[in-house]
Motif scaffolding. Structure first.
Motif, PDB file in Angstrom:
ATOM      1  N   ARG A 195    -115.393  13.598 -61.878  1.00 17.61           N
ATOM      2  CA  ARG A 195    -114.327  13.706 -60.787  1.00 17.61           C
ATOM      3  C   ARG A 195    -114.745  14.134 -59.597  1.00 17.61           C
ATOM      4  O   ARG A 195    -114.037  14.347 -58.634  1.00 17.61           O
ATOM      5  CB  ARG A 195    -113.233  14.924 -61.335  1.00 17.61           C
ATOM      6  N   SER A 196    -116.157  14.377 -59.368  1.00 18.54           N
ATOM      7  CA  SER A 196    -116.613  14.774 -58.095  1.00 18.54           C
ATOM      8  C   SER A 196    -116.396  13.709 -57.133  1.00 18.54           C
ATOM      9  O   SER A 196    -116.096  13.976 -55.736  1.00 18.54           O
ATOM     10  CB  SER A 196    -117.999  14.929 -57.939  1.00 18.54           C
ATOM     11  N   THR A 197    -116.319  12.476 -57.364  1.00 17.74           N
ATOM     12  CA  THR A 197    -115.806  11.216 -56.329  1.00 17.74           C
ATOM     13  C   THR A 197    -114.532  10.538 -56.733  1.00 17.74           C
ATOM     14  O   THR A 197    -114.132   9.605 -56.079  1.00 17.74           O
ATOM     15  CB  THR A 197    -116.971  10.277 -56.323  1.00 17.74           C
ATOM     16  N   ASP A 198    -113.877  11.137 -57.800  1.00 16.38           N
ATOM     17  CA  ASP A 198    -112.799  10.799 -58.232  1.00 16.38           C
ATOM     18  C   ASP A 198    -111.714  11.659 -58.598  1.00 16.38           C
ATOM     19  O   ASP A 198    -111.420  11.739 -59.825  1.00 16.38           O
ATOM     20  CB  ASP A 198    -112.986   9.759 -59.220  1.00 16.38           C
ATOM     21  N   LYS A 199    -111.319  12.285 -57.730  1.00 18.32           N
ATOM     22  CA  LYS A 199    -110.412  13.541 -58.034  1.00 18.32           C
ATOM     23  C   LYS A 199    -109.193  13.215 -58.494  1.00 18.32           C
ATOM     24  O   LYS A 199    -108.570  12.209 -57.958  1.00 18.32           O
ATOM     25  CB  LYS A 199    -110.255  14.323 -56.775  1.00 18.32           C
ATOM     26  N   ILE A 200    -108.530  14.002 -59.306  1.00 18.06           N
ATOM     27  CA  ILE A 200    -107.117  13.768 -59.864  1.00 18.06           C
ATOM     28  C   ILE A 200    -106.110  14.408 -58.588  1.00 18.06           C
ATOM     29  O   ILE A 200    -106.280  15.428 -58.438  1.00 18.06           O
ATOM     30  CB  ILE A 200    -106.939  14.282 -61.140  1.00 18.06           C
ATOM     31  N   GLU A 201    -105.155  13.779 -58.049  1.00 23.05           N
ATOM     32  CA  GLU A 201    -104.556  14.085 -57.242  1.00 23.05           C
ATOM     33  C   GLU A 201    -103.094  14.870 -57.989  1.00 23.05           C
ATOM     34  O   GLU A 201    -102.315  14.307 -58.671  1.00 23.05           O
ATOM     35  CB  GLU A 201    -103.809  13.112 -56.494  1.00 23.05           C
ATOM     36  N   TYR A 202    -102.835  16.088 -57.387  1.00 22.20           N
ATOM     37  CA  TYR A 202    -101.976  16.972 -57.747  1.00 22.20           C
ATOM     38  C   TYR A 202    -101.322  17.601 -56.499  1.00 22.20           C
ATOM     39  O   TYR A 202    -100.471  18.764 -56.910  1.00 22.20           O
ATOM     40  CB  TYR A 202    -102.136  17.647 -59.109  1.00 22.20           C
ATOM     41  N   ASP A 203    -101.562  17.372 -55.637  1.00 23.36           N
ATOM     42  CA  ASP A 203    -100.977  18.216 -54.017  1.00 23.36           C
ATOM     43  C   ASP A 203     -99.340  18.074 -54.142  1.00 23.36           C
ATOM     44  O   ASP A 203     -99.080  17.074 -54.445  1.00 23.36           O
ATOM     45  CB  ASP A 203    -101.542  17.673 -53.005  1.00 23.36           C
ATOM     46  N   ALA A 204     -98.866  19.099 -53.597  1.00 27.74           N
ATOM     47  CA  ALA A 204     -97.580  19.153 -53.468  1.00 27.74           C
ATOM     48  C   ALA A 204     -97.010  18.081 -52.282  1.00 27.74           C
ATOM     49  O   ALA A 204     -97.706  18.005 -51.268  1.00 27.74           O
ATOM     50  CB  ALA A 204     -96.944  20.576 -52.880  1.00 27.74           C
ATOM     51  N   GLY A 205     -96.082  17.111 -52.482  1.00 22.76           N
ATOM     52  CA  GLY A 205     -95.666  16.176 -51.569  1.00 22.76           C
ATOM     53  C   GLY A 205     -96.737  14.994 -51.753  1.00 22.76           C
ATOM     54  O   GLY A 205     -96.494  14.170 -50.641  1.00 22.76           O
ATOM     55  N   ALA A 206     -97.668  14.769 -52.642  1.00 21.98           N
ATOM     56  CA  ALA A 206     -98.396  13.590 -52.513  1.00 21.98           C
ATOM     57  C   ALA A 206     -97.723  12.305 -52.664  1.00 21.98           C
ATOM     58  O   ALA A 206     -98.104  11.574 -51.789  1.00 21.98           O
ATOM     59  CB  ALA A 206     -99.471  13.927 -53.747  1.00 21.98           C
ATOM     60  N   ILE A 207     -96.683  12.280 -53.593  1.00 23.59           N
ATOM     61  CA  ILE A 207     -95.959  10.979 -53.617  1.00 23.59           C
ATOM     62  C   ILE A 207     -95.239  10.600 -52.234  1.00 23.59           C
ATOM     63  O   ILE A 207     -95.264   9.785 -51.809  1.00 23.59           O
ATOM     64  CB  ILE A 207     -95.269  11.094 -54.764  1.00 23.59           C
ATOM     65  N   THR A 208     -94.608  11.769 -51.727  1.00 23.10           N
ATOM     66  CA  THR A 208     -93.930  11.645 -50.426  1.00 23.10           C
ATOM     67  C   THR A 208     -94.781  10.976 -49.309  1.00 23.10           C
ATOM     68  O   THR A 208     -94.426  10.048 -48.610  1.00 23.10           O
ATOM     69  CB  THR A 208     -93.034  12.735 -50.087  1.00 23.10           C
ATOM     70  N   GLU A 209     -95.867  11.515 -49.368  1.00 20.92           N
ATOM     71  CA  GLU A 209     -96.850  11.232 -48.224  1.00 20.92           C
ATOM     72  C   GLU A 209     -97.310   9.912 -48.640  1.00 20.92           C
ATOM     73  O   GLU A 209     -97.580   9.166 -47.519  1.00 20.92           O
ATOM     74  CB  GLU A 209     -97.980  12.364 -48.243  1.00 20.92           C
TER      75      GLU A 209
END
Length: 247
Positions: free
Chosen positions: A151-165
């Protein structure tokens, strides 16, 4: 689950690495939860259409009668409309409940899959891609998955508002007119298509209640749609010429 080729056509065998891995079973569970979620959404649409069409026929009958139908008929139609709209509220809310239930099941299974696939490259997440809809424990588990070398170069995204952004970047392309800007703001408001039928049914309930109240009389006196101190009424859309001229 895939099987290896076997020269003996009378039997097949599962590859050992697949038989020992829980990923195949988790994938089936994830697919099942997703299909159940989609089923609830499709059923909500079909059921809501039935209620809307039925009430549309009742409204058309009320409009066509122009208030000249027998009082008991008018009262019955309005009462049936009110009951139907209240049932529609319950139906839409119940469908949303089960949609959320299967969405939660799919989200939980997705996290299990991500944990099993943490050492694999090119892994994507969908229902867990927005931190706004994750618990603190779920965020912690996804953060642990991102600590692996894969995952060092392929991070799983789970930030708040990620889909909206992400959607904001996509729909802002070519937004040069005020109409496009307004459309984009409405899109980014994230209206819930599965909650709107609930509010549509509530609106119809108020509509039928407003029509029902004047059909009731107490001691020979008709109950008005609004208390008198509101000093509020409705005006006809079409005004007769004599009325327009004040004569």
């Amino acid at each position: 689950m895939a099987t290896s080729s076997n020269p003996n056509p009378s039997s097949t065998s599962t590859r050992p690495e697949e038989a020992d891995s829980p990923v195949g079973t988790l994938t089936k569970a994830y697919d099942f939860a997703q299909r159940q979620r989609e089923f609830e959404i499709s059923q909500l649409t079909q059921r809501n259409n039935f209620f809307m069409i039925f009430q549309g026929v009742l409204i058309a009958g009320i409009v066509q009668s122009q208030g000249t139908a027998a009082p008991i008929i008018t009262f019955a139609v309005c009462l049936v409309g009110l009951i139907t709209s209240l049932l529609q509220v319950g139906m839409a809310a119940g469908s949303k409940f089960w949609q959320v239930r299967w969405e939660r099941a799919a989200k939980t299974t997705e996290i299990w899959l991500l944990e099993e696939l943490k050492d694999y490259k090119r892994v994507s997440n969908f229902l867990t891609a927005d931190g706004d809809f994750l618990t603190a424990d779920e965020k912690r588990r996804l953060a642990d998955v991102n600590l692996t070398a894969a995952r060092s170069t392929d991070k799983i995204e789970y930030d708040a508002g990620a889909i909206t952004e992400a959607n904001k970047v996509e729909i802002s392309q070519g937004a040069t007119t005020w109409r496009r800007w307004l459309e984009n703001q409405l899109i980014l408001s994230k209206f819930s298509v599965s909650r709107i039928p609930i509010w549509a049914a509530i609106t119809l309930s108020l509509f039928w209640l407003y029509l029902l109240v004047p059909t009731i009389s107490i001691n020979g006196k008709t109950v008005g749609p609004l208390p008198g101190y509101f000093n509020l009424g409705v005006a006809p859309l079409k005004v007769e010429p004599s009325t327009r001229n004040g004569t």
